[in-house]
Design a protein around this motif. Structure first.
Motif, mmCIF file in Angstrom:
data_model
loop_
_atom_site.group_PDB
_atom_site.id
_atom_site.type_symbol
_atom_site.label_atom_id
_atom_site.label_comp_id
_atom_site.label_asym_id
_atom_site.label_seq_id
_atom_site.Cartn_x
_atom_site.Cartn_y
_atom_site.Cartn_z
ATOM 1 N N ALA B 39 0.852 -1.183 0.000
ATOM 2 C CA ALA B 39 0.000 0.000 0.000
ATOM 3 C C ALA B 39 0.889 1.234 0.000
ATOM 4 N N LEU B 40 0.539 2.215 -0.853
ATOM 5 C CA LEU B 40 1.283 3.475 -0.904
ATOM 6 C C LEU B 40 0.426 4.542 -0.249
ATOM 7 N N MET B 41 0.992 5.185 0.768
ATOM 8 C CA MET B 41 0.239 6.245 1.432
ATOM 9 C C MET B 41 1.037 7.532 1.381
ATOM 10 N N GLY B 42 0.404 8.597 1.801
ATOM 11 C CA GLY B 42 1.091 9.875 1.782
ATOM 12 C C GLY B 42 0.129 10.987 1.475
ATOM 13 N N ARG B 43 0.574 12.218 1.775
ATOM 14 C CA ARG B 43 -0.289 13.367 1.553
ATOM 15 C C ARG B 43 -0.570 13.571 0.077
ATOM 16 N N SER B 44 -1.569 14.359 -0.166
ATOM 17 C CA SER B 44 -1.866 14.732 -1.543
ATOM 18 C C SER B 44 -0.662 15.452 -2.133
ATOM 19 N N GLY B 45 -0.265 15.065 -3.307
ATOM 20 C CA GLY B 45 0.860 15.708 -3.963
ATOM 21 C C GLY B 45 2.197 15.110 -3.594
ATOM 22 N N SER B 46 2.197 14.047 -2.795
ATOM 23 C CA SER B 46 3.474 13.473 -2.375
ATOM 24 C C SER B 46 4.093 12.592 -3.465
ATOM 25 N N GLY B 47 3.330 12.296 -4.523
ATOM 26 C CA GLY B 47 3.914 11.547 -5.638
ATOM 27 C C GLY B 47 3.433 10.119 -5.760
ATOM 28 N N LYS B 48 2.344 9.775 -5.056
ATOM 29 C CA LYS B 48 1.858 8.390 -5.072
ATOM 30 C C LYS B 48 1.435 7.943 -6.480
ATOM 31 N N SER B 49 0.585 8.764 -7.097
ATOM 32 C CA SER B 49 0.106 8.381 -8.434
ATOM 33 C C SER B 49 1.266 8.308 -9.419
ATOM 34 N N THR B 50 2.145 9.281 -9.335
ATOM 35 C CA THR B 50 3.297 9.299 -10.228
ATOM 36 C C THR B 50 4.099 8.005 -10.096
ATOM 37 N N LEU B 51 4.327 7.605 -8.860
ATOM 38 C CA LEU B 51 5.082 6.372 -8.615
ATOM 39 C C LEU B 51 4.353 5.162 -9.201
ATOM 40 N N LEU B 52 3.025 5.136 -8.986
ATOM 41 C CA LEU B 52 2.228 4.015 -9.492
ATOM 42 C C LEU B 52 2.300 3.933 -11.024
ATOM 43 N N HIS B 53 2.238 5.098 -11.669
ATOM 44 C CA HIS B 53 2.293 5.122 -13.140
ATOM 45 C C HIS B 53 3.632 4.610 -13.648
ATOM 46 N N ILE B 54 4.692 4.966 -12.923
ATOM 47 C CA ILE B 54 6.010 4.504 -13.379
ATOM 48 C C ILE B 54 6.153 3.001 -13.137
ATOM 49 N N LEU B 55 5.632 2.539 -12.010
ATOM 50 C CA LEU B 55 5.626 1.093 -11.759
ATOM 51 C C LEU B 55 4.857 0.342 -12.844
ATOM 52 N N GLY B 56 3.784 0.979 -13.339
ATOM 53 C CA GLY B 56 2.924 0.326 -14.328
ATOM 54 C C GLY B 56 3.351 0.589 -15.765
ATOM 55 N N PRO B 164 -3.199 -10.692 -15.559
ATOM 56 C CA PRO B 164 -1.927 -9.985 -15.402
ATOM 57 C C PRO B 164 -1.142 -10.443 -14.171
ATOM 58 N N ASP B 165 0.149 -10.111 -14.150
ATOM 59 C CA ASP B 165 0.984 -10.415 -12.991
ATOM 60 C C ASP B 165 0.788 -9.388 -11.897
ATOM 61 N N LEU B 166 0.490 -8.161 -12.316
ATOM 62 C CA LEU B 166 0.490 -7.055 -11.364
ATOM 63 C C LEU B 166 -0.800 -6.255 -11.488
ATOM 64 N N ILE B 167 -1.439 -6.007 -10.308
ATOM 65 C CA ILE B 167 -2.614 -5.137 -10.294
ATOM 66 C C ILE B 167 -2.216 -3.841 -9.607
ATOM 67 N N LEU B 168 -2.481 -2.711 -10.287
ATOM 68 C CA LEU B 168 -2.171 -1.407 -9.710
ATOM 69 C C LEU B 168 -3.477 -0.663 -9.510
ATOM 70 N N ALA B 169 -3.719 -0.216 -8.284
ATOM 71 C CA ALA B 169 -4.982 0.461 -8.002
ATOM 72 C C ALA B 169 -4.691 1.816 -7.372
ATOM 73 N N ASP B 170 -5.231 2.875 -8.001
ATOM 74 C CA ASP B 170 -4.998 4.229 -7.505
ATOM 75 C C ASP B 170 -6.254 4.723 -6.794
ATOM 76 N N GLU B 171 -6.223 4.694 -5.466
ATOM 77 C CA GLU B 171 -7.381 5.069 -4.653
ATOM 78 C C GLU B 171 -8.666 4.442 -5.176
ATOM 79 N N PRO B 172 -8.738 3.140 -5.211
ATOM 80 C CA PRO B 172 -9.883 2.468 -5.848
ATOM 81 C C PRO B 172 -11.190 2.692 -5.104
ATOM 82 N N THR B 173 -11.108 3.092 -3.825
ATOM 83 C CA THR B 173 -12.347 3.299 -3.078
ATOM 84 C C THR B 173 -12.652 4.776 -2.886
ATOM 85 N N GLY B 174 -11.812 5.615 -3.496
ATOM 86 C CA GLY B 174 -11.908 7.055 -3.268
ATOM 87 C C GLY B 174 -13.237 7.662 -3.663
#
Ligand SMILES: Nc1ncnc2c1ncn2[C@@H]1O[C@H](COP(=O)(O)OP(=O)(O)OP(=O)(O)O)[C@@H](O)[C@H]1O
Ligand SMILES: [Mg+2]
Lengths: 395, 227
Positions: B39-56, B164-174
């Motif tokens: 799980a990736l946590m952190g404040r808004s703007g901390s780079g979570k989505s960016t990191l997820l996109h690069i991982l994906g 797929p091997d990897l599931i990436l979810a960006d705030e799926p319950t948001g």
């Protein structure tokens, strides 16, 4: 796979039906105009060539002065022309100005030396008699309507033509057209005194100077060969300024005139298809913009650039094709309507029917598809090159 | 056995907005192991989505290296990355991101279309997955005919379609109410339990508990829970 991309494109079009319709109107109108013009043109060509074929026939040579004008004559020798192998018959029309004395007047008129064999042409030229009959013996004449009136002559009257006696056997109907169809400028049949070719030869001995001559060929001869022979005979008789036209030449000329006009008009109409393409391009740019997120999603789930490109090219190509197909139907409808109305209005004897060739159908469809697809190239490339993350963030 | 599926080495990401440079990631080292969940946590703007996109493999790092299954993919062309994404990675977004003009069924088929899976097989697989996720009655519904929770389940089905091997979810319950959110979390944790690798961005500490490991980002750097 390609089929599935095609289906995606179809879905996209289906989901904005109204705008798709509006978009293809430009291409529709352009294609309709092109199809109408070309099918009418081809129909016209067919009708005219059909008519020429009926009047002149495949086996006919027309010999006339190369330069048209008053006083232009060609020097022929019908006797020698008839002797050319492959020639069935030869006839000519001669004309001179003569002093005529009739029961009630005297003046100069055009005397025509007319070969009754020409009757098969004159039917088309409306050379119909108001009274009397045809010439059957030497010393007979047929008068044009005005000449008869001025000379106060009627069937049975006696005349002198340059001092030689003739009997009137027929009077022509009033002619409205200047030349009465003989195609030689300056000679009005209303002012004419028509005598037989032989009598004319006796009146004006010397070289046979004719307005034009017609040579009928036997069946199954090589037209070009006979044509060369005829040319040689004319040359030998001292005539170098004659043009010899056969059916092929005539239809060729007609075809080149008609298709020239047609190409010009269709070209203009074709431009409107291109303008229609700009409409497609505009719609596609808007579609790409509106669906930016969707394109991002497609890429996120693994769509490659070329796959996105194809979806959008298909989409614009399909719009072009749809417009083209509708244009084809509308164009043909317009062509049928136009020719029907014109035929009714002018009471044409041989109504023109629009000709729809396979080439025209496929050409119109292909052209509209290609215009549509090409209009989609730039928008589709933009879609294909969108960076996925930015596309997904697009609001 | 702890095989590394994706590895990031000294990854930075700088967004350029005209003259201004916005650093979103500032040197991230991270290894996601096959079968694990994160799980990736952190404040808004901390780079979570960016990191997820690069991982994906959806976005490129500005500097640093990205290794997919041991292979350096940093310099891969866009289409090769798309191929890897399509075959091995499934994305789930906060806003579902279903294609509005396609039915639930067709949305799930979409990744398989781009992989060139033949129609019959594709439809069968999509249907089976949707039925597994309890959407058997919703095959022909468009996204606008579905509730938020249902839409997110369709989105998860779509992510699962290529197996797929990897599931990436960006705030799926948001964007979901808590009940639907719970369902989605349950679904994701089931998927992980069945052996899928899962990386999930979330604001919710409770949600993060379905993951074996929680990573905290601060100002584009990993602050806590690094390996
Ligand atoms: N396309 C972009 N152009 C410019 N700046 C961007 C872009 N994407 C992200 N950023 C910036 O990069 C930083 C990290 O963004 P990111 O979306 O990764 O944050 P996040 O942790 O996902 O935030 P949130 O919780 O709000 O989703 C932010 O400062 C953001 O403004
Ligand atoms: Mg985010």
């Amino acid at each position: 796979m390609t089929r599935d991309l095609f289906r995606l494109a179809l879905r996209n079009i289906g989901h904005r039906r109204l705008r798709s319709w509006l978009t293809v109107i430009g291409i529709l109108i352009g294609t309709a105009a092109v199809v109408a013009l070309i099918s009418i043109g081809q129909g016209l060509q067919r009708t005219i060539t059909g008519q020429v074929e009926r009047i002149v026939g495949f086996n006919t040579l027309i010999i006339s002065p190369r330069t048209q004008g008053l006083g232009q004559r060609i020097r022929v020798d019908l006797g020698r022309l008839r002797a050319v192998p492959g020639v069935k018959s030869a006839m000519a029309l001669r004309a001179e100005t003569a002093y005529i004395e009739g029961p009630g007047g005297k003046a100069f008129y055009n005397v025509l030396g007319y070969d009754p064999a020409m009757d098969e042409f004159t039917a088309e030229f409306n050379l119909t008699l108001a009274s009397g009959g045809r010439m059957t013996a030497p010393g007979q004449a047929i008068l044009g309507s005005r000449a008869a009136r001025e000379l106060a002559a009627q069937v049975g009257s006696n005349l002198t033509v340059d001092g030689k006696p003739f009997t009137v056997v027929g009077v022509l109907l009033q002619q409205t057209r200047q030349t009465g169809g003989f195609g030689s400028p300056g000679i009005s049949l209303n002012d004419a005194v028509i005598v037989s070719y032989e009598d004319f030869g006796a009146l004006y001995p010397g070289p046979e100077l004719a307005l034009f001559a017609i040579v009928r060929l036997q069946d199954k001869v090589v037209v070009d060969t006979v044509k060369e022979e005829v040319r040689a005979v004319l040359r030998a008789g001292g005539e170098r300024n004659a043009s010899i036209i056969d059916f092929e030449d005539l239809t060729q000329r007609i075809r080149s005139v008609v298709s020239g006009v047609q190409a010009f008009l269709a070209g203009i109409a074709g431009i409107s298809i291109l303008v229609g393409g700009i409409g497609v391009m505009n719609t596609m740019f808007m579609a790409v913009l509106e669906r930016t997120r969707e394109i991002g999603v497609m890429k996120a789930v693994g769509a490659k650039g070329w796959q996105v490109l194809l979806v959008y090219l298909f989409e614009s190509g399909l719009m072009g094709l749809g417009g083209g197909a509708l244009g084809l139907v509308f164009g043909l409808g317009a062509a049928i309507a136009a020719t029907t109305i014109v035929s009714r209005l002018y009471q044409v004897q041989n109504p023109i029917t629009p000709a729809l060739s396979v080439g025209l159908i496929f050409g119109a469809l292909l052209f509209s598809f290609v215009v549509g697809a090409l209009s989609g190239v730039l928008p589709a490339r933009r879609a294909a090159q969108l960076p996925p993350v930015e596309a997904l963030r697009y609001e | 056995m702890s095989e590394v599926l994706v590895r990031l080495e000294k990854v930075t990401k700088v967004y350029r907005l005209g003259e201004v440079e916005v650093p979103a990631l500032r040197g991230v080292d991270l290894a996601v192991e096959r079968g694990h969940s994160l799980a990736l946590m952190g404040r808004s703007g901390s780079g979570k989505s960016t990191l997820l996109h690069i991982l994906g493999l959806l976005d490129r790092a500005t500097t640093g290296r990205v290794l997919w299954d041991g292979q350096d993919v940093t310099g891969f062309r866009a289409d090769r990355l798309a191929e890897l994404r399509g075959r091995h990675i499934g994305f789930v977004f906060q806003t579902f991101n279903l294609v509005p003009t396609l039915t639930a069924w067709e949305n799930v088929e979409l990744p398989l279309v781009f992989l060139g899976v033949p129609g019959r097989e594709r439809r069968g697989r999509a249907q089976a997955i949707l039925e597994q996720l309890g959407l058997g009655q919703r095959l022909r519904h468009g996204p606008h005919q579905l509730s938020g929770g249902e839409q997110q389940r369709v989105a998860i089905a779509r992510a699962l379609a290529p197996n797929p091997d990897l599931i990436l979810a960006d705030e799926p319950t948001g964007n979901l109410d808590s009940a639907s959110g719970q369902e989605i979390l349950k679904l994701l944790s089931d998927l992980h339990r069945q052996g899928r690798t899962l990386v999930m961005v979330t604001h919710d500490a409770e949600a993060a508990q379905i993951a074996e490991r929680v990573l905290r980002l601060r100002d584009g750097m990993i602050a806590e829970g690094a390996p």
